[in-house]
Design a protein around this motif. Structure first.
Motif, mmCIF file in Angstrom:
data_model
loop_
_atom_site.group_PDB
_atom_site.id
_atom_site.type_symbol
_atom_site.label_atom_id
_atom_site.label_comp_id
_atom_site.label_asym_id
_atom_site.label_seq_id
_atom_site.Cartn_x
_atom_site.Cartn_y
_atom_site.Cartn_z
ATOM 1 N N THR A 144 4.051 31.375 8.507
ATOM 2 C CA THR A 144 4.561 30.343 9.409
ATOM 3 C C THR A 144 3.952 28.992 9.057
ATOM 4 O O THR A 144 2.737 28.881 8.852
ATOM 5 C CB THR A 144 4.245 30.688 10.873
ATOM 6 N N VAL A 145 4.792 27.988 9.002
ATOM 7 C CA VAL A 145 4.371 26.618 8.720
ATOM 8 C C VAL A 145 4.760 25.752 9.906
ATOM 9 O O VAL A 145 5.900 25.811 10.377
ATOM 10 C CB VAL A 145 5.039 26.078 7.431
ATOM 11 N N CYS A 146 3.810 24.972 10.391
ATOM 12 C CA CYS A 146 4.080 24.036 11.486
ATOM 13 C C CYS A 146 4.244 22.639 10.902
ATOM 14 O O CYS A 146 3.345 22.132 10.210
ATOM 15 C CB CYS A 146 2.944 24.060 12.500
ATOM 16 N N ALA A 147 5.384 22.021 11.150
ATOM 17 C CA ALA A 147 5.697 20.722 10.564
ATOM 18 C C ALA A 147 6.212 19.773 11.640
ATOM 19 O O ALA A 147 6.226 20.093 12.832
ATOM 20 C CB ALA A 147 6.729 20.894 9.451
ATOM 21 N N HIS A 148 6.625 18.579 11.215
ATOM 22 C CA HIS A 148 7.068 17.537 12.134
ATOM 23 C C HIS A 148 8.574 17.355 11.995
ATOM 24 O O HIS A 148 9.087 17.071 10.904
ATOM 25 C CB HIS A 148 6.344 16.218 11.840
ATOM 26 N N ARG A 149 9.252 17.505 13.133
ATOM 27 C CA ARG A 149 10.702 17.460 13.151
ATOM 28 C C ARG A 149 11.236 16.167 12.514
ATOM 29 O O ARG A 149 12.206 16.190 11.762
ATOM 30 C CB ARG A 149 11.193 17.570 14.602
ATOM 31 N N MET A 150 10.613 15.042 12.821
ATOM 32 C CA MET A 150 11.125 13.762 12.339
ATOM 33 C C MET A 150 11.113 13.695 10.812
ATOM 34 O O MET A 150 12.037 13.197 10.183
ATOM 35 C CB MET A 150 10.301 12.611 12.911
ATOM 36 N N HIS A 159 0.831 -1.203 0.000
ATOM 37 C CA HIS A 159 0.000 0.000 0.000
ATOM 38 C C HIS A 159 0.867 1.255 0.000
ATOM 39 O O HIS A 159 0.436 2.314 0.476
ATOM 40 C CB HIS A 159 -0.916 0.009 1.231
ATOM 41 N N THR A 160 2.083 1.155 -0.515
ATOM 42 C CA THR A 160 3.008 2.286 -0.440
ATOM 43 C C THR A 160 2.517 3.499 -1.225
ATOM 44 O O THR A 160 2.841 4.631 -0.880
ATOM 45 C CB THR A 160 4.395 1.880 -0.973
ATOM 46 N N LEU A 161 1.713 3.261 -2.276
ATOM 47 C CA LEU A 161 1.235 4.384 -3.060
ATOM 48 C C LEU A 161 0.233 5.231 -2.285
ATOM 49 O O LEU A 161 0.005 6.388 -2.629
ATOM 50 C CB LEU A 161 0.598 3.879 -4.359
ATOM 51 N N ASP A 162 -0.370 4.658 -1.229
ATOM 52 C CA ASP A 162 -1.303 5.430 -0.401
ATOM 53 C C ASP A 162 -0.578 6.269 0.643
ATOM 54 O O ASP A 162 -1.182 7.167 1.254
ATOM 55 C CB ASP A 162 -2.273 4.485 0.318
ATOM 56 N N LEU A 163 0.715 5.968 0.880
ATOM 57 C CA LEU A 163 1.435 6.656 1.944
ATOM 58 C C LEU A 163 1.531 8.150 1.688
ATOM 59 O O LEU A 163 1.424 8.965 2.615
ATOM 60 C CB LEU A 163 2.837 6.047 2.089
ATOM 61 N N SER A 164 1.739 8.532 0.433
ATOM 62 C CA SER A 164 1.878 9.943 0.102
ATOM 63 C C SER A 164 0.632 10.726 0.489
ATOM 64 O O SER A 164 0.720 11.801 1.093
ATOM 65 C CB SER A 164 2.154 10.099 -1.396
ATOM 66 N N GLU A 165 -0.532 10.190 0.188
ATOM 67 C CA GLU A 165 -1.782 10.872 0.527
ATOM 68 C C GLU A 165 -1.969 10.970 2.035
ATOM 69 O O GLU A 165 -2.394 12.014 2.563
ATOM 70 C CB GLU A 165 -2.965 10.137 -0.108
ATOM 71 N N ASP A 166 -1.644 9.901 2.768
ATOM 72 C CA ASP A 166 -1.797 9.907 4.225
ATOM 73 C C ASP A 166 -0.890 10.949 4.872
ATOM 74 O O ASP A 166 -1.297 11.675 5.787
ATOM 75 C CB ASP A 166 -1.483 8.518 4.794
ATOM 76 N N LEU A 167 0.380 11.036 4.399
ATOM 77 C CA LEU A 167 1.306 12.019 4.956
ATOM 78 C C LEU A 167 0.871 13.438 4.611
ATOM 79 O O LEU A 167 1.073 14.366 5.399
ATOM 80 C CB LEU A 167 2.719 11.750 4.455
ATOM 81 N N GLY A 168 0.288 13.619 3.425
ATOM 82 C CA GLY A 168 -0.233 14.932 3.070
ATOM 83 C C GLY A 168 -1.338 15.380 4.008
ATOM 84 O O GLY A 168 -1.413 16.548 4.401
ATOM 85 N N ASP A 175 -1.523 18.664 6.526
ATOM 86 C CA ASP A 175 -2.636 19.610 6.489
ATOM 87 C C ASP A 175 -3.280 19.778 7.859
ATOM 88 O O ASP A 175 -3.713 20.879 8.229
ATOM 89 C CB ASP A 175 -3.687 19.147 5.479
ATOM 90 N N SER A 176 -3.338 18.693 8.633
ATOM 91 C CA SER A 176 -3.993 18.746 9.940
ATOM 92 C C SER A 176 -3.134 19.427 11.006
ATOM 93 O O SER A 176 -3.668 19.885 12.021
ATOM 94 C CB SER A 176 -4.339 17.332 10.409
ATOM 95 N N GLU A 177 -1.807 19.462 10.800
ATOM 96 C CA GLU A 177 -0.849 19.991 11.776
ATOM 97 C C GLU A 177 -0.893 19.232 13.096
ATOM 98 O O GLU A 177 -0.385 19.712 14.115
ATOM 99 C CB GLU A 177 -1.080 21.495 12.020
ATOM 100 N N GLU A 178 -1.486 18.070 13.116
ATOM 101 C CA GLU A 178 -1.592 17.282 14.342
ATOM 102 C C GLU A 178 -0.197 16.816 14.781
ATOM 103 O O GLU A 178 0.522 16.171 14.034
ATOM 104 C CB GLU A 178 -2.497 16.069 14.112
ATOM 105 N N GLY A 179 0.177 17.171 16.010
ATOM 106 C CA GLY A 179 1.455 16.743 16.569
ATOM 107 C C GLY A 179 2.649 17.465 15.996
ATOM 108 O O GLY A 179 3.788 17.044 16.240
#
Length: 592
Positions: free
Chosen positions: A192-198, A151-160, A164-168
């Motif tokens: 300002t953009v809020c992103a995930h350090r990892m 299901h790797t092709l779905d990963l891009s959409e999930d990360l997007g 968008d949610s800025e959750e965590g």
């Protein structure tokens, strides 16, 4: 039943899989035997069998795949074609080394469900806009078991969606634009953009792996609104790049160390290069590409300026060309010029305009002029006409001696001398369009008249050239015979070779000549001289130049055998909007 003595082209194996629950599945595998087939692929350049540079088989030769547009769906197809489970990643060019020979595929665009790369969309066999530095590779999932879920092709959409949610999100990126005096905070506009350090830690340019939890960067007003889209790309690896946003994304990708995005955005700059007749844009793009370390954009700019060097040397940008850029241009064999005397005269003119070059820089540039390629009569006149002769007399004398030796001694004798260096470019012709080395087809009488008048108008600047009078009523159309000396050297001044030149635009043109054309338009350049006596010492690397209404050269092709097949549309190197091509056949003799 196969006849005795024939070789099997492939071995088909039928395997029975039995699951722990007792279900059964039949699988049919094809294992190539003997010679590979058209469209077969293999991996090269890696120590493990499940990763490497992708190579495709065609016309009895293995060739590579360019990484323009190379993405995970393409890698999935390649890995499954090789009977792996799937792809871990699509690898950018150069990771598994550079291939050699042909580059068969460019701009592949697979959906991900195709059975082979040759079933995907691509430019066409052998039509490419890249070098082996951009050879694509893959990392496949090791093993050939069917017990896996992909299901790797779905990963891009999930990360997007995560972006968008800025959750965590735990890392802030401030894009700042100053609309007035920088010392006043009130004049600053901030995004300002809020992103995930990892996720950001994949690119060191964000400094997300350090103790800081935010960074600030200065952006132009034009580029600041595109910062969120760029950060989203880090998550999804998807980004719409247009002609208006390419420069911003190129700058941002360079700032954060996103090399692949930087190179892909740089390729869009290629479409902009022909639009500026002043050459100021081309020179600026080149300098920016050097600073950003973008070798792809750097090469695209260099190539365009080399192909259109004659116009560059009379443009507004000529005096702004740096010594480093000019040296890079003069080192190229794809420099399109009337002759080598033109190169020397253009260099002298540049020195007179710039007025800031050092003696060392001038000598380094003069060393790039190929004196053995200057015709003997013009070579004799150099010491009397060159404006730089008195300042660099010792260097000129060495280069002139080398040139006169090339015109008076057989190349075999030169090769055996103690001063000869292997692969010395001084003995290699550039792409010379002056008479008698080129013939142009598909020009109107007025186009020819305008071009020749422009050349004569520059005679005061380039006094060494005496352009011949043209019979404007005899403009070549689709067929012509041309005679040239066997070589530029004066040793062959009275030894001629005849060429038959043809331009085929319709299948009837081909059939009337008794030849088969694989595609149209097509050009044919064949030697009509019988009993050619120099096959062991001289060969011809002839070229076909495509010009856009005479305004700029946008594509150059070499002849495969006697034919060159002309690309159209997006398959050309630089765009020609009206597709009104002018064709120039160029004879290029080379010593073997």
């Amino acid at each position: 039943m196969q006849k005795h003595g024939a070789m099997l082209s492939a071995l088909w194996i039928l395997l029975l899989h039995v699951s722990p629950l007792g279900s059964m599945k039949l699988s049919l595998f094809k294992i190539p035997m003997g010679s590979p087939e058209v469209g077969d692929i293999r991996l090269a350049g890696a120590k493990t069998h499940s990763q490497g540079r992708v190579e495709v088989y065609l016309h009895g030769e293995w060739g590579t795949v360019c990484h323009n547009g190379w993405d995970l769906p393409d890698a999935q197809v390649a890995c499954r074609q090789l009977h792996f489970k799937g792809a871990v990643s699509a690898v950018a060019g150069g990771t598994f080394g550079e291939g050699s020979g042909q580059i068969w595929l460019d701009r592949t665009k697979c959906v991900g469900t195709e059975n082979s790369l040759s079933n995907c969309s691509y430019n066409g066999w052998g039509i490419r806009d890249c070098t082996h530095k951009q050879d694509a590779g893959v990392i496949c999932v090791a093993g050939t078991s069917d017990n896996y879920v992909d299901h790797t092709l779905d990963l891009s959409e999930d990360l997007g969606q995560l972006f968008d949610s800025e959750e965590g999100c735990d890392f802030l990126i401030h894009g700042q634009t100053y609309t007035g005096l920088e010392r006043y905070v009130g004049d600053m506009v901030n995004t300002t953009v809020c992103a995930h350090r990892m996720i950001l830690s994949r690119f060191p340019g964000f400094n997300a792996s350090t103790d800081v939890d935010q960074i600030s960067i200065n952006l132009t007003q034009m580029c600041r609104p595109h910062l969120p889209s760029l950060i989203r790309y880090v998550y999804t690896r998807r980004l719409e790049v247009t002609m208006t946003t390419a420069e911003c994304f190129h700058q941002l990708a360079s700032r954060f160390g996103m090399r692949r995005l930087m190179e892909d955005a740089g390729r869009l700059f290629t479409k902009l290069l022909p639009e500026d007749h002043s050459f100021l844009t081309q020179v600026s793009f080149y300098e920016n590409s050097v600073g950003a370390g973008d070798r792809v954009l750097q090469e695209n700019c260099l190539q365009y300026m080399a192909w259109n060097f004659q116009k560059l040397s009379t443009s507004k940008a000529w005096s702004s060309v740096s010594a480093e850029l000019l040296q890079a241009l003069l080192s190229r064999s794809d420099l399109v010029v009337p002759g080598e005397t033109f190169v020397l005269a253009a260099l002298e003119d540049w020195v007179s305009q710039v007025n800031r070059t050092t003696s060392v820089e001038q000598q380094a540039l003069l060393a790039r002029v190929r004196f053995p390629m200057i015709p003997a009569k013009e070579l004799f006149e150099v010491r009397f006409t060159s404006a730089l002769y008195s300042a660099h007399q010792t260097l000129y004398q060495e280069k002139l001696l080398k040139g006169f030796e090339a015109h008076s001694l057989p190349f075999g004798t030169l090769k055996n001398s103690s001063t000869f260096q292997r692969n010395d470019q001084d003995y290699q012709a550039r792409i010379y369009t002056g008479p008698p080395w080129s013939v142009t087809f598909n020009q109107s009488v007025e186009t020819v008249r305008r071009q020749i008048n422009n050349q004569y108008n520059r005679q005061g600047r380039y006094p060494q050239y005496n352009y011949p009078q043209y019979d404007y009523t005899q403009v070549p159309r689709t067929s012509q015979t041309q005679s040239t000396p066997v070589h530029i050297s004066a040793l062959f001044a009275d030894k001629m070779v005849d060429w038959q030149l043809n331009l085929f635009k319709k299948q009837s043109d081909c059939s009337n000549r008794g030849v088969r054309c694989d595609s149209l338009p097509a050009a044919r350049m064949s030697m009509s001289t019988s009993n050619f006596q120099y096959q062991g010492s001289i060969r011809y690397s002839n070229r076909l130049l495509l010009s856009c209404q005479g305004r700029f050269i946008f594509h150059i092709m070499d002849f495969k055998g006697t034919f060159a097949y002309v690309p159209t549309g997006e398959n050309v190197t630089y765009p020609c909007a009206d597709e009104e091509y002018i064709y120039t056949f160029v004879v290029r003799p080379e010593y073997i």
